[in-house]
Motif scaffolding. Structure first.
Motif, PDB file in Angstrom:
ATOM      1  N   ASP A 100       0.720  -1.190   0.112  1.00  0.00           N
ATOM      2  CA  ASP A 100       0.096  -0.067  -0.050  1.00  0.00           C
ATOM      3  C   ASP A 100       0.683   1.215   0.026  1.00  0.00           C
ATOM      4  OD1 ASP A 100      -2.234  -1.865   0.255  1.00  0.00           O
ATOM      5  OD2 ASP A 100      -2.059  -1.685   2.609  1.00  0.00           O
ATOM      6  N   ASN A 101       0.431   2.366  -0.622  1.00  0.00           N
ATOM      7  CA  ASN A 101       1.015   3.670  -0.738  1.00  0.00           C
ATOM      8  C   ASN A 101       2.352   3.492  -1.389  1.00  0.00           C
ATOM      9  OD1 ASN A 101      -1.257   4.427   0.877  1.00  0.00           O
ATOM     10  ND2 ASN A 101      -0.376   3.763   2.569  1.00  0.00           N
ATOM     11  N   LEU A 102       2.877   2.786  -2.227  1.00  0.00           N
ATOM     12  CA  LEU A 102       4.122   2.968  -2.888  1.00  0.00           C
ATOM     13  C   LEU A 102       4.109   4.104  -3.647  1.00  0.00           C
ATOM     14  CD1 LEU A 102       6.663   1.588  -3.532  1.00  0.00           C
ATOM     15  CD2 LEU A 102       5.606   0.410  -5.316  1.00  0.00           C
ATOM     16  N   LYS A 103       3.106   4.602  -4.524  1.00  0.00           N
ATOM     17  CA  LYS A 103       2.679   5.673  -5.295  1.00  0.00           C
ATOM     18  C   LYS A 103       3.255   7.076  -4.475  1.00  0.00           C
ATOM     19  CE  LYS A 103       0.091   8.182  -8.819  1.00  0.00           C
ATOM     20  NZ  LYS A 103       0.432   9.402  -8.369  1.00  0.00           N
ATOM     21  N   ASN A 106       6.999   7.119  -3.718  1.00  0.00           N
ATOM     22  CA  ASN A 106       7.677   7.494  -4.872  1.00  0.00           C
ATOM     23  C   ASN A 106       7.440   9.038  -5.361  1.00  0.00           C
ATOM     24  OD1 ASN A 106       8.932   5.035  -5.415  1.00  0.00           O
ATOM     25  ND2 ASN A 106       6.819   4.169  -6.852  1.00  0.00           N
ATOM     26  N   ASP A 107       6.247   9.474  -5.039  1.00  0.00           N
ATOM     27  CA  ASP A 107       5.696  10.850  -5.461  1.00  0.00           C
ATOM     28  C   ASP A 107       6.522  11.712  -4.276  1.00  0.00           C
ATOM     29  OD1 ASP A 107       4.549  10.098  -7.574  1.00  0.00           O
ATOM     30  OD2 ASP A 107       2.417  10.098  -6.684  1.00  0.00           O
ATOM     31  N   LYS A 112      14.154   5.892  -5.580  1.00  0.00           N
ATOM     32  CA  LYS A 112      14.790   5.239  -4.927  1.00  0.00           C
ATOM     33  C   LYS A 112      14.518   4.625  -3.548  1.00  0.00           C
ATOM     34  CE  LYS A 112      19.125   7.357  -6.455  1.00  0.00           C
ATOM     35  NZ  LYS A 112      20.400   8.070  -6.319  1.00  0.00           N
ATOM     36  N   ALA A 113      13.577   5.519  -2.698  1.00  0.00           N
ATOM     37  CA  ALA A 113      13.007   5.211  -1.697  1.00  0.00           C
ATOM     38  C   ALA A 113      11.676   4.167  -1.810  1.00  0.00           C
ATOM     39  CB  ALA A 113      12.129   6.374  -0.936  1.00  0.00           C
ATOM     40  N   GLY A 114      11.050   4.240  -2.881  1.00  0.00           N
ATOM     41  CA  GLY A 114      10.085   3.136  -3.217  1.00  0.00           C
ATOM     42  C   GLY A 114      10.829   1.786  -3.594  1.00  0.00           C
ATOM     43  N   ASP A 115      12.043   1.926  -4.190  1.00  0.00           N
ATOM     44  CA  ASP A 115      12.846   0.669  -4.521  1.00  0.00           C
ATOM     45  C   ASP A 115      13.426  -0.089  -3.165  1.00  0.00           C
ATOM     46  OD1 ASP A 115      12.691   1.074  -7.084  1.00  0.00           O
ATOM     47  OD2 ASP A 115      14.513   1.785  -7.461  1.00  0.00           O
ATOM     48  N   CYS A 175      12.583   6.836   7.614  1.00  0.00           N
ATOM     49  CA  CYS A 175      11.347   7.650   7.706  1.00  0.00           C
ATOM     50  C   CYS A 175      10.657   7.849   6.244  1.00  0.00           C
ATOM     51  CB  CYS A 175      11.795   9.058   7.994  1.00  0.00           C
ATOM     52  SG  CYS A 175      13.233   9.883   7.202  1.00  0.00           S
ATOM     53  N   GLU A 176      11.764   7.714   5.265  1.00  0.00           N
ATOM     54  CA  GLU A 176      11.090   7.938   3.685  1.00  0.00           C
ATOM     55  C   GLU A 176      10.292   6.800   3.130  1.00  0.00           C
ATOM     56  OE1 GLU A 176      14.580  10.670   2.037  1.00  0.00           O
ATOM     57  OE2 GLU A 176      14.416   8.513   1.238  1.00  0.00           O
ATOM     58  N   ILE A 177       9.958   5.774   3.888  1.00  0.00           N
ATOM     59  CA  ILE A 177       9.007   4.643   3.614  1.00  0.00           C
ATOM     60  C   ILE A 177       8.173   4.163   4.732  1.00  0.00           C
ATOM     61  CG2 ILE A 177      10.820   3.614   2.116  1.00  0.00           C
ATOM     62  CD1 ILE A 177      11.079   1.331   3.907  1.00  0.00           C
ATOM     63  N   LYS A 178       7.929   5.130   5.609  1.00  0.00           N
ATOM     64  CA  LYS A 178       6.947   4.919   6.790  1.00  0.00           C
ATOM     65  C   LYS A 178       5.572   4.870   6.279  1.00  0.00           C
ATOM     66  CE  LYS A 178       7.824   6.436  10.990  1.00  0.00           C
ATOM     67  NZ  LYS A 178       7.780   7.352  11.942  1.00  0.00           N
TER      68      LYS A 178
END
Length: 373
Positions: A100-103, A106-107, A112-115, A175-178
């Motif tokens: 959930d919330n990958l987009k 990324n946005d 890189k955070a999404g990866d 924190c970037e993928i929380k």
């Protein structure tokens, strides 16, 4: 060449000997076999090593071509083949996992955070599949599939909870993928089960999670248990109609197209109650034939053809949406009930005109919307 066609592949063996004779391959002079390389035993000894290296290289290349470089898991096509094979020999559970919330990740923070989030789930699934009777793959985007060879739900839940907890723990440290989270739909399978059928059931369970309780998991069997008293209609259609009727109480974000469909459903339902209009909810399901093993790309192409057929044959006052990986929902506004089979026959006939894939057999069922309680 005595062992040609028995110990050695004849084509590779002849090719190797020709290369020796033409000077294209040079044997190390220090190699004991080099003293008499025209002797059969010596040639075969060197050829054996050569062929082994060739086969090893081919095997490595084949593996590289079937693995997703980002997560290290099987890619969709190879992964579903491996899982389908395991399902033929084992009871187990098929889990459809969605991030959930990958987009949003990324946005806001960049790809890189999404990866990193995708690699995280890849590592967690790979750790579980160290046992050769497990298998996992990346279906594409933010979707994953894992097969677990457990016949009891307690063992399955233990694995899923471990994956969820591992993801949550690592997510909290970055924190970037929380914002990322996992949702999963699960289907218990029996030895020899058809992959496509149980894949669809796991997908339906995932849709339930997405609609009601994101960030958790749900078993398809629970959907059946919750609706076992409804014997006149399939559990799926009755359940969907109930979800749509209660759409105004949803607190989680839904897929936009589906959410708009839910709003229209609620509106039409209210109009029907007030003015005694008879509107119908139709579910179209794309079934695969038992002897067919369709891959995901074939399924998507067939579904695209079905969507075109539905949109071209329903009226402007009717509404449709994609419901799951193998299903569509249609609202028919005030048709004569005895005309519904004719409407659906036109849709299916147009589908067969567009799609020459004989491995799929569409079917439909419907319910009067005012009868849903």
């Amino acid at each position: 060449m005595d062992n040609c066609s028995t110990q050695f592949d004849p084509q590779i063996s002849c090719m190797f000997v020709d290369m020796l004779d033409n000077g294209m391959v040079v044997i190390d002079e220090d190699n004991p076999a080099a003293q008499g390389y025209r002797d059969n035993a010596a040639i075969e000894s060197v050829a054996d090593k050569f062929i082994s290296e060739v086969m090893k290289t081919m095997s490595s290349q084949e593996k590289a071509d079937s693995v997703d470089y980002l997560t290290g898991l099987y890619m969709r096509s190879r992964g579903q083949q491996v899982i389908a094979a395991l399902m033929q020999d084992n009871d187990g559970c098929l889990a459809f996992i969605d991030m959930d919330n990958l987009k949003k990740v990324n946005d806001v923070h960049g790809h890189k955070a999404g990866d990193r989030a995708l690699k995280l789930i890849g590592n967690l699934l790979a750790k579980e599949t160290e046992n050769e009777t497990f298998a996992a793959c990346r279906l594409g985007g933010d979707e994953f599939l894992i097969f677990m060879p457990y016949s009891d739900r307690a063992s399955v839940e233990s694995v899923i909870k471990r994956i969820f907890e591992g993801f949550e723990s690592a997510r909290e440290a970055d924190c970037e993928i929380k914002e990322a989270a996992l949702s999963a739909g699960l289907c218990m399978t029996t030895k020899g089960a058809m992959f496509e059928s149980d894949y669809t059931k796991a997908d339906k369970a995932l849709y339930y999670v997405k609609q009601n309780c994101k960030g958790s998991y749900f078993f398809y069997e629970q959907l059946l248990a919750d609706n076992k008293e409804n014997t006149n209609l399939s559990a799926d259609l009755r359940n969907v109609a109930k979800f749509l009727k209660e759409s105004g109480s949803y607190t989680g974000a839904l897929d936009l197209n589906y959410r708009e469909f839910a709003r229209i459903y609620e509106f039409v339902n209210n109009v029907g109650d007030r003015h005694k209009h008879n509107c119908y909810l139709v579910m179209v399901t794309m079934n695969t034939l038992p002897e067919q093993l369709a891959d995901i790309e074939e399924i998507e192409k067939a579904l695209d053809c079905m969507e075109q057929s539905i949109r071209s044959k329903i009226r402007k006052v009717d509404v449709c949406t994609r419901y799951s990986s193998m299903q569509y929902l249609i609202i028919l506004f005030e048709p004569q009930e005895n005309q519904i089979p004719n409407v659906m026959e036109r849709i299916f006939m147009h589908y067969y005109e567009l799609c020459d894939r004989e491995g799929f057999k569409p079917q439909y069922e419907y319910i009067k919307m005012t009868e849903v309680k």
